[in-house]
Design a protein around this motif. Structure first.
Motif, PDB file in Angstrom:
ATOM      1  N   LEU A  57     -58.396 -66.457 -20.416  1.00 58.86           N
ATOM      2  CA  LEU A  57     -57.980 -67.514 -21.347  1.00 58.86           C
ATOM      3  C   LEU A  57     -58.165 -67.064 -22.787  1.00 58.86           C
ATOM      4  N   HIS A  58     -59.247 -66.358 -23.055  1.00 55.72           N
ATOM      5  CA  HIS A  58     -59.496 -65.853 -24.405  1.00 55.72           C
ATOM      6  C   HIS A  58     -58.394 -64.880 -24.815  1.00 55.72           C
ATOM      7  N   GLN A  59     -58.009 -63.985 -23.914  1.00 53.26           N
ATOM      8  CA  GLN A  59     -56.950 -63.023 -24.212  1.00 53.26           C
ATOM      9  C   GLN A  59     -55.624 -63.728 -24.465  1.00 53.26           C
ATOM     10  N   LYS A  60     -55.334 -64.752 -23.671  1.00 57.59           N
ATOM     11  CA  LYS A  60     -54.097 -65.507 -23.871  1.00 57.59           C
ATOM     12  C   LYS A  60     -54.095 -66.162 -25.252  1.00 57.59           C
ATOM     13  N   GLN A  61     -55.212 -66.773 -25.603  1.00 62.18           N
ATOM     14  CA  GLN A  61     -55.318 -67.421 -26.912  1.00 62.18           C
ATOM     15  C   GLN A  61     -55.159 -66.394 -28.024  1.00 62.18           C
ATOM     16  N   HIS A  62     -55.822 -65.265 -27.859  1.00 61.95           N
ATOM     17  CA  HIS A  62     -55.780 -64.213 -28.867  1.00 61.95           C
ATOM     18  C   HIS A  62     -54.360 -63.688 -29.050  1.00 61.95           C
ATOM     19  N   ALA A  63     -53.584 -63.701 -27.969  1.00 58.48           N
ATOM     20  CA  ALA A  63     -52.199 -63.247 -28.019  1.00 58.48           C
ATOM     21  C   ALA A  63     -51.263 -64.326 -28.563  1.00 58.48           C
ATOM     22  N   GLY A  64     -51.818 -65.483 -28.886  1.00 56.17           N
ATOM     23  CA  GLY A  64     -51.010 -66.556 -29.453  1.00 56.17           C
ATOM     24  C   GLY A  64     -50.388 -67.475 -28.428  1.00 56.17           C
ATOM     25  N   VAL A  65     -50.763 -67.338 -27.164  1.00 59.14           N
ATOM     26  CA  VAL A  65     -50.238 -68.198 -26.107  1.00 59.14           C
ATOM     27  C   VAL A  65     -51.040 -69.494 -26.095  1.00 59.14           C
ATOM     28  N   GLU A  66     -50.319 -70.606 -26.126  1.00 59.40           N
ATOM     29  CA  GLU A  66     -51.005 -71.898 -26.086  1.00 59.40           C
ATOM     30  C   GLU A  66     -51.459 -72.177 -24.651  1.00 59.40           C
ATOM     31  N   LEU A  67     -52.721 -72.550 -24.515  1.00 57.50           N
ATOM     32  CA  LEU A  67     -53.272 -72.824 -23.190  1.00 57.50           C
ATOM     33  C   LEU A  67     -52.836 -74.204 -22.715  1.00 57.50           C
ATOM     34  N   GLY A  68     -52.495 -74.275 -21.442  1.00 54.61           N
ATOM     35  CA  GLY A  68     -52.105 -75.549 -20.851  1.00 54.61           C
ATOM     36  C   GLY A  68     -53.314 -76.412 -20.563  1.00 54.61           C
ATOM     37  N   GLU A  69     -53.078 -77.709 -20.588  1.00 52.89           N
ATOM     38  CA  GLU A  69     -54.156 -78.673 -20.336  1.00 52.89           C
ATOM     39  C   GLU A  69     -54.797 -78.447 -18.962  1.00 52.89           C
ATOM     40  N   SER A  70     -53.967 -78.140 -17.966  1.00 52.42           N
ATOM     41  CA  SER A  70     -54.489 -77.971 -16.611  1.00 52.42           C
ATOM     42  C   SER A  70     -55.374 -76.734 -16.499  1.00 52.42           C
ATOM     43  N   GLU A  71     -54.981 -75.627 -17.158  1.00 50.72           N
ATOM     44  CA  GLU A  71     -55.820 -74.435 -17.060  1.00 50.72           C
ATOM     45  C   GLU A  71     -57.126 -74.606 -17.836  1.00 50.72           C
ATOM     46  N   ILE A  72     -57.107 -75.384 -18.885  1.00 46.66           N
ATOM     47  CA  ILE A  72     -58.344 -75.671 -19.627  1.00 46.66           C
ATOM     48  C   ILE A  72     -59.268 -76.522 -18.755  1.00 46.66           C
ATOM     49  N   LYS A  73     -58.700 -77.556 -18.151  1.00 39.76           N
ATOM     50  CA  LYS A  73     -59.512 -78.430 -17.286  1.00 39.76           C
ATOM     51  C   LYS A  73     -60.050 -77.663 -16.079  1.00 39.76           C
ATOM     52  N   GLU A  74     -59.231 -76.780 -15.511  1.00 41.61           N
ATOM     53  CA  GLU A  74     -59.656 -75.984 -14.368  1.00 41.61           C
ATOM     54  C   GLU A  74     -60.842 -75.090 -14.755  1.00 41.61           C
ATOM     55  N   PHE A  75     -60.732 -74.452 -15.918  1.00 39.55           N
ATOM     56  CA  PHE A  75     -61.818 -73.601 -16.381  1.00 39.55           C
ATOM     57  C   PHE A  75     -63.084 -74.417 -16.640  1.00 39.55           C
ATOM     58  N   GLU A  76     -62.934 -75.544 -17.315  1.00 41.68           N
ATOM     59  CA  GLU A  76     -64.096 -76.383 -17.619  1.00 41.68           C
ATOM     60  C   GLU A  76     -64.765 -76.888 -16.348  1.00 41.68           C
ATOM     61  N   SER A  77     -63.965 -77.214 -15.349  1.00 38.88           N
ATOM     62  CA  SER A  77     -64.506 -77.668 -14.067  1.00 38.88           C
ATOM     63  C   SER A  77     -65.307 -76.560 -13.394  1.00 38.88           C
ATOM     64  N   ALA A  78     -64.745 -75.336 -13.395  1.00 38.33           N
ATOM     65  CA  ALA A  78     -65.441 -74.195 -12.790  1.00 38.33           C
ATOM     66  C   ALA A  78     -66.731 -73.885 -13.565  1.00 38.33           C
ATOM     67  N   ARG A  79     -66.655 -73.977 -14.889  1.00 32.97           N
ATOM     68  CA  ARG A  79     -67.836 -73.725 -15.719  1.00 32.97           C
ATOM     69  C   ARG A  79     -68.908 -74.783 -15.470  1.00 32.97           C
ATOM     70  N   ASP A  80     -68.501 -76.042 -15.345  1.00 32.93           N
ATOM     71  CA  ASP A  80     -69.462 -77.111 -15.064  1.00 32.93           C
ATOM     72  C   ASP A  80     -70.130 -76.898 -13.708  1.00 32.93           C
ATOM     73  N   ALA A  81     -69.343 -76.484 -12.721  1.00 34.79           N
ATOM     74  CA  ALA A  81     -69.901 -76.212 -11.392  1.00 34.79           C
ATOM     75  C   ALA A  81     -70.890 -75.051 -11.466  1.00 34.79           C
ATOM     76  N   LEU A  82     -70.560 -74.038 -12.244  1.00 31.19           N
ATOM     77  CA  LEU A  82     -71.461 -72.902 -12.425  1.00 31.19           C
ATOM     78  C   LEU A  82     -72.785 -73.364 -13.042  1.00 31.19           C
ATOM     79  N   MET A  83     -72.701 -74.229 -14.018  1.00 32.50           N
ATOM     80  CA  MET A  83     -73.914 -74.706 -14.688  1.00 32.50           C
ATOM     81  C   MET A  83     -74.748 -75.606 -13.784  1.00 32.50           C
ATOM     82  N   GLN A  84     -74.152 -76.154 -12.741  1.00 29.59           N
ATOM     83  CA  GLN A  84     -74.894 -76.966 -11.773  1.00 29.59           C
ATOM     84  C   GLN A  84     -75.621 -76.098 -10.747  1.00 29.59           C
ATOM     85  N   ASN A  85     -75.249 -74.820 -10.674  1.00 30.56           N
ATOM     86  CA  ASN A  85     -75.885 -73.902  -9.737  1.00 30.56           C
ATOM     87  C   ASN A  85     -77.193 -73.410 -10.354  1.00 30.56           C
ATOM     88  N   ASP A  86     -78.313 -73.800  -9.756  1.00 30.20           N
ATOM     89  CA  ASP A  86     -79.626 -73.459 -10.322  1.00 30.20           C
ATOM     90  C   ASP A  86     -79.849 -71.955 -10.464  1.00 30.20           C
TER      91      ASP A  86
END
Length: 144
Positions: A57-86
């Protein structure tokens, strides 16, 4: 005798510092958290997936590609799940502390080599951005 000789005072003190770090109970606890993470395939895969997706996602942003709402939400969901893993969360906390330790020790040694003396707390604060305009002597003066 060279300062880098195995039996020089500097190298002896460097080994003593390394021994003090390795024997420190808090350091050992951090190491244990890292080892626990490395032994947990599920936590490692989850961490790797979030890390790789974040890089993509960072590379896409850096290349000027606008991130879609769904891919942002998908990433945030995965990140939240990761943070729930002790195990993963403990690993990330330990990793941060170990990196800070390495940075701080490196900063002390580096400043000693630059200054020709042991840096003071003020020297460290100034180099760390605690001084005027970020310190480090690279601002040419104070900001108004």
């Amino acid at each position: 005798m060279s300062i880098l000789s195995d039996d020089s005072a500097v190298m002896t003190k460097a080994r003593e510092l390394c021994a003090a770090i390795a024997e420190d109970a808090q350091f050992q606890a951090l190491q244990k958290k890292v080892e626990t993470f490395l032994e947990d395939d599920s936590a490692r895969m989850m961490y790797q997936g979030v890390h790789e997706r974040g890089s993509e996602l960072h590379q896409k942003q850096h290349a000027g590609v606008e991130l879609g709402e769904s891919e942002i939400k998908e990433f945030e969901s995965a990140r939240d799940a990761l943070m729930q893993n002790d195990v993963a969360r403990s690993f990330m906390d330990a990793q941060g502390e170990l990196e800070a330790l390495q940075k701080t020790i490196g900063q002390y040694v580096g400043m000693t080599l630059e200054l020709g003396r042991v840096p003071t707390a003020d020297d460290i604060a100034q180099a760390s951005g605690g001084g005027c305009c970020g310190g480090g002597g690279e601002g040419g003066g104070c900001c108004s």
